[in-house]
Design a protein around this motif. Sequence first.
Motif, mmCIF file in Angstrom:
data_model
loop_
_atom_site.group_PDB
_atom_site.id
_atom_site.type_symbol
_atom_site.label_atom_id
_atom_site.label_comp_id
_atom_site.label_asym_id
_atom_site.label_seq_id
_atom_site.Cartn_x
_atom_site.Cartn_y
_atom_site.Cartn_z
ATOM 1 N N GLN A 2 9.096 9.886 -3.757
ATOM 2 C CA GLN A 2 9.331 8.567 -3.169
ATOM 3 C C GLN A 2 8.797 7.471 -4.082
ATOM 4 O O GLN A 2 7.647 7.495 -4.515
ATOM 5 C CB GLN A 2 8.634 8.475 -1.809
ATOM 6 C CG GLN A 2 8.904 7.157 -1.096
ATOM 7 C CD GLN A 2 8.275 7.131 0.272
ATOM 8 O OE1 GLN A 2 7.631 8.079 0.682
ATOM 9 N NE2 GLN A 2 8.464 6.037 0.981
ATOM 10 N N ASP A 3 9.663 6.506 -4.419
ATOM 11 C CA ASP A 3 9.244 5.390 -5.259
ATOM 12 C C ASP A 3 8.656 4.291 -4.384
ATOM 13 O O ASP A 3 9.028 4.134 -3.225
ATOM 14 C CB ASP A 3 10.429 4.838 -6.050
ATOM 15 C CG ASP A 3 10.939 5.829 -7.083
ATOM 16 O OD1 ASP A 3 10.102 6.596 -7.592
ATOM 17 O OD2 ASP A 3 12.152 5.843 -7.356
ATOM 18 N N HIS A 4 7.747 3.509 -4.973
ATOM 19 C CA HIS A 4 7.182 2.395 -4.228
ATOM 20 C C HIS A 4 7.926 1.108 -4.572
ATOM 21 O O HIS A 4 8.623 1.015 -5.576
ATOM 22 C CB HIS A 4 5.688 2.240 -4.514
ATOM 23 C CG HIS A 4 5.345 2.231 -5.974
ATOM 24 N ND1 HIS A 4 4.561 3.189 -6.559
ATOM 25 C CD2 HIS A 4 5.691 1.365 -6.955
ATOM 26 C CE1 HIS A 4 4.428 2.906 -7.844
ATOM 27 N NE2 HIS A 4 5.099 1.813 -8.116
ATOM 28 N N GLY A 5 7.766 0.122 -3.699
ATOM 29 C CA GLY A 5 8.462 -1.141 -3.891
ATOM 30 C C GLY A 5 7.844 -1.995 -4.985
ATOM 31 O O GLY A 5 6.685 -1.800 -5.377
ATOM 32 N N HIS A 6 8.630 -2.952 -5.465
ATOM 33 C CA HIS A 6 8.162 -3.778 -6.564
ATOM 34 C C HIS A 6 8.258 -5.267 -6.271
ATOM 35 O O HIS A 6 8.313 -6.088 -7.195
ATOM 36 C CB HIS A 6 8.943 -3.442 -7.846
ATOM 37 C CG HIS A 6 8.623 -2.090 -8.391
ATOM 38 N ND1 HIS A 6 9.297 -0.956 -7.985
ATOM 39 C CD2 HIS A 6 7.689 -1.679 -9.287
ATOM 40 C CE1 HIS A 6 8.806 0.094 -8.620
ATOM 41 N NE2 HIS A 6 7.832 -0.318 -9.416
ATOM 42 N N GLU A 10 4.497 -6.249 -2.061
ATOM 43 C CA GLU A 10 4.233 -4.810 -2.101
ATOM 44 C C GLU A 10 3.249 -4.469 -3.216
ATOM 45 O O GLU A 10 2.369 -3.616 -3.057
ATOM 46 C CB GLU A 10 5.542 -4.050 -2.284
ATOM 47 C CG GLU A 10 6.448 -4.106 -1.059
ATOM 48 C CD GLU A 10 7.833 -3.559 -1.344
ATOM 49 O OE1 GLU A 10 8.410 -2.893 -0.457
ATOM 50 O OE2 GLU A 10 8.362 -3.801 -2.456
ATOM 51 N N ILE A 11 3.404 -5.123 -4.354
ATOM 52 C CA ILE A 11 2.498 -4.876 -5.477
ATOM 53 C C ILE A 11 1.074 -5.274 -5.113
ATOM 54 O O ILE A 11 0.117 -4.530 -5.344
ATOM 55 C CB ILE A 11 2.972 -5.651 -6.724
ATOM 56 C CG1 ILE A 11 4.299 -5.061 -7.238
ATOM 57 C CG2 ILE A 11 1.907 -5.626 -7.824
ATOM 58 C CD1 ILE A 11 4.954 -5.882 -8.323
ATOM 59 N N ARG A 12 0.929 -6.446 -4.521
ATOM 60 C CA ARG A 12 -0.403 -6.908 -4.133
ATOM 61 C C ARG A 12 -1.042 -5.999 -3.086
ATOM 62 O O ARG A 12 -2.244 -5.720 -3.131
ATOM 63 C CB ARG A 12 -0.322 -8.343 -3.599
ATOM 64 C CG ARG A 12 -0.111 -9.387 -4.704
ATOM 65 C CD ARG A 12 0.051 -10.781 -4.131
ATOM 66 N NE ARG A 12 0.093 -11.790 -5.189
ATOM 67 C CZ ARG A 12 0.389 -13.070 -4.987
ATOM 68 N NH1 ARG A 12 0.684 -13.494 -3.751
ATOM 69 N NH2 ARG A 12 0.398 -13.910 -5.992
ATOM 70 N N THR A 17 -5.285 -2.328 -1.729
ATOM 71 C CA THR A 17 -5.702 -1.173 -0.919
ATOM 72 C C THR A 17 -5.323 0.133 -1.621
ATOM 73 O O THR A 17 -4.473 0.891 -1.127
ATOM 74 C CB THR A 17 -5.053 -1.216 0.470
ATOM 75 O OG1 THR A 17 -3.607 -1.264 0.311
ATOM 76 C CG2 THR A 17 -5.516 -2.418 1.258
ATOM 77 N N PRO A 18 -5.909 0.423 -2.767
ATOM 78 C CA PRO A 18 -5.585 1.662 -3.479
ATOM 79 C C PRO A 18 -6.022 2.874 -2.666
ATOM 80 O O PRO A 18 -7.089 2.852 -2.037
ATOM 81 C CB PRO A 18 -6.373 1.541 -4.783
ATOM 82 C CG PRO A 18 -7.501 0.633 -4.450
ATOM 83 C CD PRO A 18 -6.952 -0.342 -3.451
#
Length: 236
Positions: A2-6, A10-12, A17-18
């Motif tokens: 699953q890819d994450h949004g850009h 979404e990046i922030r 919250t890593p």
Amino acid sequence: MQDHGHTLGEIRQRIDTPPGRGQLRDLVYGGIDGSVTTFAIVAGVAGAGLPPLIIVALGFANVLADGFSMAAGNYSGTKAELDNAERLRQVEIRHLREFPAGERLEIKEILSRKGLSGAVLEAATDAIFADKEASVELMLEGEYGLASVDPHPMRAAVATFIAFLAAGIIPLLPFVMGLQNAFLVSACVTGGVFFGIGALKSRWSLAKWWRSGLETLWIGGIAAGIAFGVGTLFHT
């Protein structure tokens, strides 16, 4: 995968919250060790020709005692990581105060190894050096290889214990249920647990699910085979 949004939002959110390393390692570690050590006891006692009641008693004693021991050990080890990270943090804070020129040079060297050079490198070095917390975080990662997200000792301990308990009970169930050929059934279901843990682990790696499953099955099988072989030496 699953890819994450850009998008900027979404990046922030990801950066703010890593997730850190999470409890994957603890769950896999506890699950494999729980099934391996419990079945090793089952195999050793069965190899010695002892009654099923002895197998169940020793097996449950192992699940509870060894599971707690592993959880406590994982808690202490994770806590030691935190203590060491805090010690290094205090060292870097002191160095920034006592050796500012040297620390600025360290920051510059770390950034240069990330591909910065020339005026951009100088500007970035000045900007980070002006922020004590940013300087410390960069040097903890660049000098010591420490992650920016701290692990959680209690979560690690609980995850290890639960996984150990869940996987460790399975080899004992055929004996508790009084099944015919309980040892053979136990070996089969434990082999399935080994393979299942390995296959599940492949979701977080690039390995094929069947290859990861077979690898874990192979590791567990060797441990069980050694225990059974030692047990047969004491068969009367």
